[in-house]
Design an enzyme around this catalytic site. Structure first.
Site, PDB file in Angstrom:
ATOM      1  NE  ARG A 184      -2.645  37.579  -6.999  1.00  0.00           N
ATOM      2  CZ  ARG A 184      -2.482  37.567  -5.802  1.00  0.00           C
ATOM      3  NH1 ARG A 184      -1.287  37.359  -5.246  1.00  0.00           N
ATOM      4  NH2 ARG A 184      -3.494  37.384  -4.988  1.00  0.00           N
ATOM      5  CB  SER A 226      -8.510  39.506  -9.266  1.00  0.00           C
ATOM      6  OG  SER A 226      -8.894  38.679  -8.224  1.00  0.00           O
ATOM      7  CD  GLU A 250      -4.280  38.790 -10.532  1.00  0.00           C
ATOM      8  OE1 GLU A 250      -4.855  39.703  -9.710  1.00  0.00           O
ATOM      9  OE2 GLU A 250      -4.388  37.324 -10.656  1.00  0.00           O
TER      10      GLU A 250
HETATM   11  C1  LIG Z   1     -11.797  31.736 -11.785  1.00  0.00           C
HETATM   12  C2  LIG Z   1     -10.451  31.961 -11.531  1.00  0.00           C
HETATM   13  C3  LIG Z   1      -9.715  32.350 -10.143  1.00  0.00           C
HETATM   14  C4  LIG Z   1      -8.430  32.678 -10.091  1.00  0.00           C
HETATM   15  N1  LIG Z   1      -7.880  32.875  -8.893  1.00  0.00           N
HETATM   16  C5  LIG Z   1      -6.657  33.269  -8.582  1.00  0.00           C
HETATM   17  C6  LIG Z   1      -6.062  33.556  -7.271  1.00  0.00           C
HETATM   18  O1  LIG Z   1      -6.969  33.505  -6.145  1.00  0.00           O
HETATM   19  N2  LIG Z   1      -4.807  34.055  -7.293  1.00  0.00           N
HETATM   20  C7  LIG Z   1      -4.196  34.058  -8.325  1.00  0.00           C
HETATM   21  O2  LIG Z   1      -2.908  34.437  -8.173  1.00  0.00           O
HETATM   22  N3  LIG Z   1      -4.713  33.953  -9.570  1.00  0.00           N
HETATM   23  C8  LIG Z   1      -5.737  33.558  -9.648  1.00  0.00           C
HETATM   24  N4  LIG Z   1      -6.528  33.311 -11.245  1.00  0.00           N
HETATM   25  C9  LIG Z   1      -5.384  33.377 -12.243  1.00  0.00           C
HETATM   26  C10 LIG Z   1      -4.822  32.285 -12.654  1.00  0.00           C
HETATM   27  O3  LIG Z   1      -5.476  31.073 -12.499  1.00  0.00           O
HETATM   28  C11 LIG Z   1      -3.430  32.333 -12.360  1.00  0.00           C
HETATM   29  O4  LIG Z   1      -2.571  33.231 -12.556  1.00  0.00           O
HETATM   30  C12 LIG Z   1      -2.845  30.633 -12.910  1.00  0.00           C
HETATM   31  O5  LIG Z   1      -1.394  30.555 -12.237  1.00  0.00           O
HETATM   32  C13 LIG Z   1      -2.408  30.845 -14.125  1.00  0.00           C
HETATM   33  O6  LIG Z   1      -2.008  29.633 -14.886  1.00  0.00           O
HETATM   34  P1  LIG Z   1      -2.326  28.940 -16.268  1.00  0.00           P
HETATM   35  O7  LIG Z   1      -1.839  27.707 -16.442  1.00  0.00           O
HETATM   36  O8  LIG Z   1      -3.667  29.234 -16.618  1.00  0.00           O
HETATM   37  O9  LIG Z   1      -1.662  30.077 -16.912  1.00  0.00           O
HETATM   38  P2  LIG Z   1      -1.764  30.802 -18.337  1.00  0.00           P
HETATM   39  O10 LIG Z   1      -2.910  31.593 -18.316  1.00  0.00           O
HETATM   40  O11 LIG Z   1      -1.764  29.742 -19.372  1.00  0.00           O
HETATM   41  O12 LIG Z   1      -0.493  31.668 -18.615  1.00  0.00           O
HETATM   42  C14 LIG Z   1      -0.284  32.991 -18.104  1.00  0.00           C
HETATM   43  C15 LIG Z   1       1.012  33.557 -18.263  1.00  0.00           C
HETATM   44  O13 LIG Z   1       1.948  32.699 -17.750  1.00  0.00           O
HETATM   45  C16 LIG Z   1       2.840  32.260 -18.981  1.00  0.00           C
HETATM   46  N5  LIG Z   1       3.299  30.869 -18.593  1.00  0.00           N
HETATM   47  C17 LIG Z   1       2.332  29.938 -18.215  1.00  0.00           C
HETATM   48  N6  LIG Z   1       3.064  28.605 -18.117  1.00  0.00           N
HETATM   49  C18 LIG Z   1       4.356  29.050 -18.382  1.00  0.00           C
HETATM   50  C19 LIG Z   1       5.510  28.498 -18.095  1.00  0.00           C
HETATM   51  N7  LIG Z   1       5.566  27.159 -17.824  1.00  0.00           N
HETATM   52  N8  LIG Z   1       6.440  29.238 -18.087  1.00  0.00           N
HETATM   53  C20 LIG Z   1       6.631  30.372 -18.351  1.00  0.00           C
HETATM   54  N9  LIG Z   1       5.552  30.982 -18.703  1.00  0.00           N
HETATM   55  C21 LIG Z   1       4.472  30.610 -18.359  1.00  0.00           C
HETATM   56  C22 LIG Z   1       2.060  32.684 -20.143  1.00  0.00           C
HETATM   57  O14 LIG Z   1       2.866  32.526 -21.266  1.00  0.00           O
HETATM   58  C23 LIG Z   1       1.112  33.616 -19.668  1.00  0.00           C
HETATM   59  O15 LIG Z   1       2.132  34.972 -19.802  1.00  0.00           O
HETATM   60  C24 LIG Z   1      -7.709  32.897 -11.179  1.00  0.00           C
HETATM   61  C25 LIG Z   1      -8.234  32.750 -12.416  1.00  0.00           C
HETATM   62  C26 LIG Z   1      -9.667  32.354 -12.678  1.00  0.00           C
HETATM   63  C27 LIG Z   1      -9.992  32.133 -14.048  1.00  0.00           C
END
Ligand SMILES: Cc1cc2nc3c(=O)[nH]c(=O)nc-3n(C[C@H](O)[C@H](O)[C@H](O)COP(=O)(O)OP(=O)(O)OC[C@H]3O[C@@H](n4cnc5c(N)ncnc54)[C@H](O)[C@@H]3O)c2cc1C
Length: 354
Positions: free
Chosen positions: A165, A242, A346
């Site tokens: 992670r 999580s 996380e």
């Molecule tokens: C219901 C649920 C289930 C989930 N299950 C999992 C799972 O099984 N495994 C897991 O690993 N995660 C899980 N997650 C967490 C999450 O979905 C992941 O971490 C996902 O990759 C985040 O993507 P996002 O586009 O929403 O990022 P954001 O929430 O928009 O951003 C997260 C971080 O990344 C940065 N960021 C976003 N895009 C970029 C980019 N293009 N370049 C540089 N930095 C960037 C942002 O600035 C921020 O710091 C879950 C979340 C939810 C709500």
């Protein structure tokens, strides 16, 4: 300042509208629908020394209730292209859409990562993982905008310091992911099944493979049962997934933690897994055994543990960031008092600290 960048600028947008926890105060948001616009916008803000918060799906973010003192650059690019045994996606492409399209196109490899919310470009940020697979196993290369130099380049995974992670992109303003490229299995078979519950459901032994489409369906079913697939009607999914990572306890401290667990719970089987530099404990197990049941603290609280999964902190409809933070502190402190293990969040926190 953003004239000519192609970004659509909106002021006083509640970040609660852009995050899956549905909390967060107002900010100026610059929507970038093309990679050119994303690059121009970030370069312009960096040149003007304006703080930037990158947001894509908002599914791994906990943002303060107060005014967010950054311009939010919302990554809304969408392009996805398949090659012979590969897929390339622009950063804003919906991740589960990329997985679904890969499986439909007859490719295997990504199916265990089905149903994870958010964008393709965020997957390398925390080395997204689920059901025994992490993205670094399949990533071929990542296209980055280096914010210090303004240069754009494809980099290989070995330069990104991937771990559980985490990567060098997490908690860092150094770069923007513009695109990601994955190597896929052209024969449509899944990655080897490493997660016992998943393998059992598929009637497979651990390490065997199955057709990617069957694995995707099974993963989606397992995730839905745990409230881990977004569903606007189900408050158990108004979360950031999580909330705490599974703690890796250094080898030298493992006996102390096991003794604390025995003192409190007697001689119970404790789930542990090999971790880098120590032993990985299950955060969900520790939370539950420290006395926090599913749904804690109860039906009237605006922020509660999911009723399906103790590891998800959820917004029941009108929670604020302060409510989520208070619940997170209670849970973290309870586990620390009970077992001497300090859980680490996380999601990326912005303007708040636990
Ligand atoms: C219901 C649920 C289930 C989930 N299950 C999992 C799972 O099984 N495994 C897991 O690993 N995660 C899980 N997650 C967490 C999450 O979905 C992941 O971490 C996902 O990759 C985040 O993507 P996002 O586009 O929403 O990022 P954001 O929430 O928009 O951003 C997260 C971080 O990344 C940065 N960021 C976003 N895009 C970029 C980019 N293009 N370049 C540089 N930095 C960037 C942002 O600035 C921020 O710091 C879950 C979340 C939810 C709500």
């Amino acid at each position: 300042m953003l004239a000519g960048t192609g970004a659509l600028v909106r002021s006083a947008v509640p970040l609660a509208e852009l995050t899956t926890l549905r909390v967060g105060g107002p900010a100026t948001v610059a929507d970038c629908a093309t990679t050119e616009s994303l690059v121009a916008t970030v370069r312009a803000l960096d040149a003007a020394e304006v703080p930037v918060l990158l947001v894509a799906g908002g599914s791994n973010l906990l943002v303060s209730d107060d005014d967010v003192a950054s311009v939010v650059v919302r990554i809304a690019t969408e392009g996805v292209e398949f090659g012979a045994g590969s897929v390339t996606a622009e950063a804003g492409a919906n991740w589960d859409g990329v997985v679904a399209a890969s499986v439909r196109a007859g490719f295997g490899g990504l199916e265990c990562l089905s149903g994870i919310p958010g964008s393709a470009g965020a997957t390398p940020v925390q080395n997204v993982g689920a059901y025994g697979v992490e993205v670094d196993r399949l990533l071929r290369r990542v296209r980055l905008l280096d914010r210090a130099t303004g240069e754009i380049d494809w980099v290989t995974p070995d330069t990104l310091a991937f771990g559980y992670r985490t990567s060098r992109l997490k908690h860092s303003d150094a770069a923007v992911v513009l695109a990601v490229e994955f190597t896929l299995h052209p024969d449509g078979t899944s990655a080897p099944l490493r997660y016992r519950e998943l393998a059992q459901r598929l009637g497979a032994a651990e390490g065997e493979t199955r057709p990617a489409a069957a694995v995707r369906e099974t993963v989606l079913g397992l995730r839905a049962g745990k409230g881990m697939v977004l569903d606007p009607a189900d408050h158990d999914t108004w979360s950031a997934g999580s909330f705490f990572t599974n703690p890796v306890v250094p080898d030298a401290e493992v006996d102390r933690v096991l003794a604390a667990i025995r003192d409190r719970l007697g001689d119970v089987p404790v789930p542990t897994y090999p971790g880098v530099g120590g032993v990985k404990f299950s955060a969900g197990w520790l939370i539950e055994r420290a006395g926090f049941a599913k749904g804690f603290p109860g039906p009237d609280a605006p922020a509660r543990l999911s009723t399906k999964h103790t590891l998800a902190l959820t917004n029941r409809g009108d929670a604020t960031t302060a409510d989520i933070v208070a619940l997170a502190r209670t849970v973290r402190d309870g586990v620390a008092e009970g077992f001497g293990v300090v859980l680490v969040p996380e999601p990326v926190t912005v303007g708040v600290e636990l």
